[in-house]
Design a protein around this motif. Sequence first.
Motif, short mmCIF file in Angstrom:
data_model
loop_
_atom_site.label_atom_id
_atom_site.label_comp_id
_atom_site.label_asym_id
_atom_site.label_seq_id
_atom_site.Cartn_x
_atom_site.Cartn_y
_atom_site.Cartn_z
N LEU A 19 32.26 40.59 34.35
CA LEU A 19 31.45 40.74 35.74
C LEU A 19 30.04 39.99 35.19
O LEU A 19 29.31 40.24 34.21
CB LEU A 19 30.98 42.23 35.92
N LYS A 105 39.68 48.04 48.27
CA LYS A 105 39.84 48.66 46.73
C LYS A 105 39.49 47.28 45.80
O LYS A 105 39.75 46.39 45.87
CB LYS A 105 41.15 49.16 46.77
N PRO A 106 38.80 48.11 44.76
CA PRO A 106 38.32 47.04 43.54
C PRO A 106 39.50 46.37 42.97
O PRO A 106 39.37 45.30 42.51
CB PRO A 106 37.90 47.93 42.62
N GLU A 107 40.65 47.08 42.91
CA GLU A 107 42.04 46.67 42.33
C GLU A 107 42.40 45.15 43.24
O GLU A 107 42.79 44.30 42.75
CB GLU A 107 43.14 47.39 42.18
N TYR A 109 40.35 43.80 45.20
CA TYR A 109 39.67 42.44 45.13
C TYR A 109 39.90 41.66 44.11
O TYR A 109 39.83 40.47 44.26
CB TYR A 109 38.11 43.18 45.40
N LEU A 110 40.11 42.34 42.95
CA LEU A 110 40.38 41.59 41.78
C LEU A 110 41.69 40.74 41.84
O LEU A 110 41.47 39.70 41.37
CB LEU A 110 40.60 42.61 40.17
#
Length: 138
Positions: A19, A105-107, A109-110
């Motif tokens: 990050l 969700k962050p997952e 997005y990644l």
Amino acid sequence: MSRDDGLYRVPAVEYEIYLSPIYRVPVLYLRLMHVPDTDCMDLPSLYRWLVPLLFKEQLQDVGVLGAISIANHPASQVPTNFVHPCNTSEAMEQALPLAKHSSVKPEAYLILWMGIVGGSVGLEVPLAMVSETVCSPE
């Protein structure tokens, strides 16, 4: 390909995600390995071995130096290549409308980010991973 002790060796690449504390987006670091007769930090070698033809001009035209840069690795402090994060927010906003951006969700997005940024330097996201993460109900 090159010969190494009678065997053909294909270049390998190591990808890592960190990050960015400045841009507040993921940053893709990459290290080219087993490249015959070249400096693995050499940008022409990276473009030759990793960047699909479709993305070469686009990556080279970003900013003064292009989208692939060299900086100290966040963990090891060793000079390492990375995909510069300056246009990441804009790319993700185009991929995710603002209304959906806050609810993703962050997952997911990644996975989407890896598809956009990683695809430009040879990192492919397996379809099964996309299906499980992005398409699965909550």
